[in-house]
Every structure is written in structure tokens, then in C-alpha cells.
Write a protein that holds these residues in place. Structure first.
Motif, mmCIF file in Angstrom:
data_model
loop_
_atom_site.group_PDB
_atom_site.id
_atom_site.type_symbol
_atom_site.label_atom_id
_atom_site.label_comp_id
_atom_site.label_asym_id
_atom_site.label_seq_id
_atom_site.Cartn_x
_atom_site.Cartn_y
_atom_site.Cartn_z
ATOM 1 N N LYS A 154 0.824 -1.210 0.000
ATOM 2 C CA LYS A 154 0.000 0.000 0.000
ATOM 3 C C LYS A 154 0.860 1.264 0.000
ATOM 4 O O LYS A 154 0.668 2.162 -0.817
ATOM 5 N N THR A 177 5.788 6.098 5.674
ATOM 6 C CA THR A 177 4.794 6.880 4.935
ATOM 7 C C THR A 177 5.508 7.601 3.802
ATOM 8 O O THR A 177 6.658 8.017 3.947
ATOM 9 N N LYS A 202 -3.224 -0.237 -4.425
ATOM 10 C CA LYS A 202 -3.740 1.009 -3.861
ATOM 11 C C LYS A 202 -4.373 0.886 -2.486
ATOM 12 O O LYS A 202 -4.315 1.825 -1.697
ATOM 13 N N ARG A 203 -4.994 -0.253 -2.184
ATOM 14 C CA ARG A 203 -5.654 -0.399 -0.882
ATOM 15 C C ARG A 203 -5.061 -1.569 -0.118
ATOM 16 O O ARG A 203 -4.823 -2.636 -0.675
ATOM 17 N N ARG A 204 -4.876 -1.374 1.181
ATOM 18 C CA ARG A 204 -4.291 -2.413 2.016
ATOM 19 C C ARG A 204 -5.191 -3.646 2.078
ATOM 20 O O ARG A 204 -4.703 -4.772 2.115
ATOM 21 N N SER A 259 3.927 1.700 -0.903
ATOM 22 C CA SER A 259 4.696 1.825 -2.151
ATOM 23 C C SER A 259 3.789 2.082 -3.355
ATOM 24 O O SER A 259 4.275 2.340 -4.448
ATOM 25 N N ARG A 260 2.491 1.958 -3.140
ATOM 26 C CA ARG A 260 1.477 2.166 -4.175
ATOM 27 C C ARG A 260 1.527 1.127 -5.300
ATOM 28 O O ARG A 260 1.089 1.378 -6.411
ATOM 29 N N LYS A 296 5.008 10.155 0.015
ATOM 30 C CA LYS A 296 4.209 10.902 -0.940
ATOM 31 C C LYS A 296 4.275 10.129 -2.247
ATOM 32 O O LYS A 296 5.148 9.279 -2.443
ATOM 33 N N LYS A 297 3.363 10.419 -3.144
ATOM 34 C CA LYS A 297 3.253 9.655 -4.385
ATOM 35 C C LYS A 297 4.569 9.600 -5.160
ATOM 36 O O LYS A 297 4.979 8.553 -5.636
ATOM 37 N N ALA A 328 7.155 7.181 -3.567
ATOM 38 C CA ALA A 328 6.806 5.758 -3.531
ATOM 39 C C ALA A 328 7.534 4.961 -4.604
ATOM 40 O O ALA A 328 7.934 3.825 -4.375
ATOM 41 N N GLU A 329 7.727 5.538 -5.787
ATOM 42 C CA GLU A 329 8.371 4.792 -6.873
ATOM 43 C C GLU A 329 9.840 4.487 -6.588
ATOM 44 O O GLU A 329 10.426 3.637 -7.253
#
Length: 92
Positions: free
Chosen positions: A8, A66, A14-16, A10-11, A68-69, A72-73
Motif C-alpha cells: 500500500k 509513509t 492502492k488499498r491495504r 509503495s502504491r 508521498k506519491k 513511492a516509486e
């Protein structure tokens, strides 16, 4: 970090709750071993995730609680991505 939380944060997923469901169905391996959502993952672990007709091999580069978008990559790298052929497409 737990596998479902990593996916989640790391995106990758999208949902845990979806990450938990996929892991608990046996569609994810960590370093060649079947993994549950509560399995711990670490830097340099290799994940193989089966999404329907796509399979991704991912290497974990860093663990961040945690993100930010755009950050994550940088948590992982896609080592391999393969697709199963849909045989129904050619049967028309």
C-alpha cells in the motif's frame, strides 16, 4: 514492515485490504516462499505478485513508513513483468 502495508505505502496496490486479500490467496511470494499479508519484508527482498494475467517481479530498495506519491516509486524496482496470453482472443 508487513507485506500488505508495504504494498500500500509503495502504491504497488492502492488499498491495504486488496493487498491483504491477494497475499492471503497465495498469489505473492517473498524470496521464493509463499507469503501471507502479515509476512515481514525487508530491503533486497524479491516479491513475485500475480495479478490476473500479469506477473511482476519486484525488488525492494527501501522501506519507508509513509510516503508521498513521487517518493513511492523509489521504494522498489520492477525486475520483470510478464503477461499470460489470452487464448480466447485468437479463437474468433
Amino acid at each position: 514492515m508487513r507485506l500488505d502495508k508495504f504494498l500500500k505505502v509503495s502504491r504497488i496496490i492502492k488499498r491495504r485490504s486488496v493487498a491483504k486479500e491477494i497475499a492471503d490467496q497465495g498469489r505473492i511470494t517473498v524470496n521464493g516462499n509463499s507469503a501471507k499479508s502479515s509476512s515481514n519484508v525487508s530491503v533486497n527482498d524479491q516479491l513475485i505478485i500475480k495479478f490476473g494475467n500479469k506477473t511482476e517481479t519486484i525488488k525492494i530498495l527501501q522501506i519507508i513508513e509513509t510516503t508521498k506519491k513521487d517518493e513511492a516509486e523509489h521504494m522498489y524496482e520492477i525486475v520483470d513483468e510478464s503477461y499470460k496470453e489470452d487464448f480466447r482472443k485468437g479463437s474468433r
